[in-house]
Design a protein around this motif. Structure first.
Motif, PDB file in Angstrom:
ATOM      1  N   PRO A   1       4.832   4.658   5.354  1.00 11.34           N
ATOM      2  CA  PRO A   1       5.182   3.795   4.214  1.00 11.34           C
ATOM      3  C   PRO A   1       4.990   2.316   4.538  1.00 11.34           C
ATOM      4  N   VAL A   2       4.900   1.519   3.499  1.00  9.58           N
ATOM      5  CA  VAL A   2       4.742   0.072   3.681  1.00  9.58           C
ATOM      6  C   VAL A   2       6.056  -0.545   4.162  1.00  9.58           C
ATOM      7  N   VAL A   3       5.930  -1.698   4.835  1.00 12.56           N
ATOM      8  CA  VAL A   3       7.101  -2.447   5.284  1.00 12.56           C
ATOM      9  C   VAL A   3       7.559  -3.310   4.119  1.00 12.56           C
ATOM     10  N   ARG A   4       8.842  -3.268   3.825  1.00 12.36           N
ATOM     11  CA  ARG A   4       9.394  -4.073   2.728  1.00 12.36           C
ATOM     12  C   ARG A   4      10.382  -5.083   3.296  1.00 12.36           C
ATOM     13  N   GLY A   5      10.409  -6.264   2.681  1.00  9.96           N
ATOM     14  CA  GLY A   5      11.309  -7.325   3.117  1.00  9.96           C
ATOM     15  C   GLY A   5      12.694  -7.167   2.521  1.00  9.96           C
ATOM     16  N   ALA A   6      13.538  -8.173   2.731  1.00 10.32           N
ATOM     17  CA  ALA A   6      14.910  -8.143   2.243  1.00 10.32           C
ATOM     18  C   ALA A   6      14.961  -8.103   0.716  1.00 10.32           C
TER      19      ALA A   6
ATOM     20  N   ASN B   1      12.886  -6.516  -1.121  1.00 13.07           N
ATOM     21  CA  ASN B   1      12.189  -5.284  -1.491  1.00 13.07           C
ATOM     22  C   ASN B   1      10.724  -5.524  -1.843  1.00 13.07           C
ATOM     23  N   ALA B   2      10.183  -6.683  -1.408  1.00 16.00           N
ATOM     24  CA  ALA B   2       8.773  -6.982  -1.648  1.00 16.00           C
ATOM     25  C   ALA B   2       7.937  -6.443  -0.486  1.00 16.00           C
ATOM     26  N   VAL B   3       6.723  -6.017  -0.790  1.00 12.25           N
ATOM     27  CA  VAL B   3       5.816  -5.482   0.227  1.00 12.25           C
ATOM     28  C   VAL B   3       5.388  -6.617   1.157  1.00 12.25           C
ATOM     29  N   GLN B   4       5.384  -6.348   2.472  1.00  9.76           N
ATOM     30  CA  GLN B   4       4.993  -7.341   3.476  1.00  9.76           C
ATOM     31  C   GLN B   4       3.491  -7.235   3.769  1.00  9.76           C
ATOM     32  N   PHE B   5       2.839  -8.389   3.932  1.00 12.29           N
ATOM     33  CA  PHE B   5       1.414  -8.445   4.243  1.00 12.29           C
ATOM     34  C   PHE B   5       1.230  -9.129   5.587  1.00 12.29           C
TER      35      PHE B   5
END
Length: 150
Positions: free
Chosen positions: A22-27, A29-33
């Motif tokens: 799964p993608v990494v999400r920030g605090a 809940n936004a997808v991290q790039f």
């Protein structure tokens, strides 16, 4: 274009799916790039997604288990669970890898990536003039917090 278009994943109420990498999400809940603009992935990790709005799979994410109904545990039935990883939460408390316990019905079992369902157990009903002999497989505490030994 590297990949062909894919349909969005739709998880209806009382269903779930399992996402691999799964993608990494920030605090927030936004997808991290990363610095190049690619989505960051949690490689070799799993994420269980419950009922939600339709969502796309980002590049690198895989649908390990398709959309599946949640398991309903009826009365006089229990799920025999085993912890695969150490974890702590409000519903199950603190568990270390290898712990085993029962999820007793009636209820709806919501899966977690840290827990494996070993088997479904049916209750043994003891009728009048019947008896049952029990033996602990290993040392444990019963539901009344009494220590049991093998």
């Amino acid at each position: 274009i590297v990949f062909a278009p894919m349909k969005m994943v739709m998880v209806p109420p009382r269903h779930y799916c399992i996402i691999l990498n799964p993608v990494v999400r920030g605090a927030d809940n936004a997808v991290q790039f990363d610095a190049v603009g690619q989505v960051r992935l949690r490689h070799a990790d799993l994420e269980i997604r419950l009922s939600q709005d339709p969502f796309p799979l980002y590049p690198g994410e895989e649908l390990q288990q398709s959309v599946t109904p949640l398991q309903i545990v009826s009365a006089n039935t229990a799920l025999y669970l085993r912890a695969l990883l150490d974890f702590e939460d409000d519903q199950y408390g603190k568990h270390v890898a290898g712990d085993e316990w029962l999820f007793e019905g009636p209820g709806t079992y919501i899966p977690r990536k840290e827990i494996e369902v070993v088997e479904t157990i049916q209750a043994t009903i003891i009728r009048p003039n019947q008896a049952i002999r029990l033996q602990a497989r290993k040392e444990c505490m019963d539901r009344e917090k009494n220590k049991r030994v093998t």
